[in-house]
Design an enzyme around this catalytic site. Structure first.
Site, PDB file in Angstrom:
ATOM      1  N   SER A   1       0.802  -1.387   0.113  1.00  0.00           N
ATOM      2  CA  SER A   1       0.070  -0.139   0.046  1.00  0.00           C
ATOM      3  C   SER A   1       0.907   1.332  -0.083  1.00  0.00           C
ATOM      4  CB  SER A   1      -0.967   0.035   1.407  1.00  0.00           C
ATOM      5  OG  SER A   1      -1.638   1.179   1.193  1.00  0.00           O
TER       6      SER A   1
ATOM      7  N   TRP B   1       2.569   1.671  -3.485  1.00  0.00           N
ATOM      8  CA  TRP B   1       1.542   2.135  -4.443  1.00  0.00           C
ATOM      9  C   TRP B   1       1.288   3.504  -4.274  1.00  0.00           C
ATOM     10  CZ3 TRP B   1      -3.281   4.158  -4.275  1.00  0.00           C
ATOM     11  CH2 TRP B   1      -4.301   4.337  -5.403  1.00  0.00           C
ATOM     12  N   HIS B   2       1.366   4.043  -2.983  1.00  0.00           N
ATOM     13  CA  HIS B   2       1.001   5.663  -2.919  1.00  0.00           C
ATOM     14  C   HIS B   2       2.159   6.548  -3.456  1.00  0.00           C
ATOM     15  CE1 HIS B   2      -2.143   4.432  -0.199  1.00  0.00           C
ATOM     16  NE2 HIS B   2      -2.646   5.645  -0.383  1.00  0.00           N
ATOM     17  N   GLY B   3       3.443   5.868  -3.451  1.00  0.00           N
ATOM     18  CA  GLY B   3       4.590   6.794  -3.811  1.00  0.00           C
ATOM     19  C   GLY B   3       5.804   6.019  -4.035  1.00  0.00           C
TER      20      GLY B   3
END
Length: 397
Positions: A314, A317-319
């Site tokens: 997670s 995936w965000h950055g």
């Protein structure tokens, strides 16, 4: 911002009108054409990359099913992950490798400055993986290639989600125009714009001290707490505003998208928070990362490992930076602590008296909000600066 561009809303109007005046069997083609037009205008030639990726994945999974070429299924998944990895994580990988090999006194690999992250590729990739996996499992209804492409290139969700499910999206393509859909859609769009442009924009002024190392160094503890709490609400209003606009725009087409936020800051635990925050991402991570790792059907220590791995994904995936990984692991640790409390401690406690329950509920909400807010230090800043902020928040520096 795309949604403040009058040309975008003119485009939406034309697309919606065209969608309803043509026969149902051509509707997927309208969505494909409008999606490609939208993406070409805002992201240029990268539209060809997404088209090529989608067509290649569709062909591979089709051959895998029809010709029993089972190796093509993992090849399709690995292929789309590698595309995302190249565009999103190449520089992160090279920078990390160069830092680890710093004793050579020269870069081991040159940074690929020319790599530009295609608009919305993270959402596109997750939806494509969902489609590949569910197609292989046989859980999708029969459909034509145009319906598949309309799912991926449905422009209201291409920038910031929500992450859709094909089996829910596809049956809605034959819906007739309904006034209540249009009214709900316009209302949600208005709410989303208000959240982003008024609430997020105004509260953002209070959050400025935590945006830089200089701001952290020059602010007192009270100011930093106010700023970090403000940033926590900025993230919510900005992101949920995007979701409202996407959900509202989809309603204009008669398509109901999954809700992405349900008052997450009223969650009574970190597990409940992830059932209220970015709900479509949480569902995707649970189904395609946590469950394949074994979920909760494994020994206890493995459950904790699975939680940590899922939240690390997670974060990535965000950055494409290590602070996002730390942020994800922070949430993974909170989930592990919560699970330990529920399974090992809470079951041994006496029931809470009825007259105390409102107080314990408020306490649970407060503890959860505190943990979520503290984690934002690593979401907004590089790891070293985030750690400095945490120390300053507790008066340790």
């Amino acid at each position: 911002m795309i949604y403040t561009d009058w040309l975008y809303w003119l485009f939406v109007f034309v697309a919606v009108v065209t969608y309803y005046i043509i026969p149902h069997r051509f509707r997927p083609l309208v969505l494909v054409a409008s999606g490609i037009t939208f993406y070409s205008y805002y992201a240029g030639s990268y539209v060809f990359l997404l088209l090529l990726e989608a067509i290649a994945a569709f062909v591979l999974i089709h051959i895998s099913i029809k010709k029993k070429k089972h190796w093509m299924y993992p090849a399709a998944v690995i292929g789309v992950v590698l595309v995302l990895g190249y565009f999103k994580y190449s520089n992160m990988f090279i920078t990390t490798l160069n830092d680890l090999l710093g004793f050579l006194h020269q870069p081991f690999l040159p940074t690929a400055e020319q790599i530009v992250l295609p608009l919305g590729i993270s959402y596109f990739t997750f939806e494509l993986i969902h489609y590949i996996v569910e197609r292989k499992r046989g859980s999708l209804p029969e459909h034509k290639p145009a319906s598949f492409l309309s799912f991926l290139f449905f422009f209201p969700t291409m920038v910031a989600g929500p992450i859709k499910q094909f089996q829910v999206f596809y049956p809605q393509l034959t819906a007739r125009f309904q006034l209540d859909h249009a009214l709900i859609g316009v209302t949600r769009i208005g709410i989303g714009l208000f959240k982003k442009m008024v609430l997020a924009g105004t509260i953002d002024l209070l959050a400025e001290p935590v945006y830089s190392q200089a701001g952290i160094a020059s602010s007192d503890t009270e100011t930093l707490w106010i700023a970090l709490i403000a940033y926590t609400f900025v993230i919510y209003f900005d992101f949920s505003g995007y979701s409202d606009i996407a959900i509202g725009t989809a309603r204009l087409f008669g398509i109901v998208l999954p809700e992405n936020f349900r008052f997450p800051y009223l969650a009574r635990s970190i597990a409940e928070f992830w059932n209220r925050w970015h709900i479509s991402l949480g569902y995707w991570l649970t189904r395609y990362v946590y469950f394949p790792l074994g979920g909760s059907r494994v020994p206890t220590y493995r459950i904790y490992v699975n939680l940590m791995c899922t939240m690390a994904v997670s974060g990535l995936w965000h950055g494409a930076a290590w602070n996002f990984v730390v942020w994800g692991l922070f949430h993974g640790l909170m989930l592990c602590v919560h699970r330990f409390y529920v399974k090992q401690i809470k079951t041994k406690l006496k029931p809470v008296p009825r007259w105390l329950k409102p107080g314990t509920t408020l306490l649970a909400i407060g503890i959860t909000f505190f943990g979520v807010t503290l984690s934002r230090a690593f979401f907004i800043l590089p790891v070293a600066d985030g750690w400095k902020l945490v120390l300053r928040l507790f008066g340790l520096t």
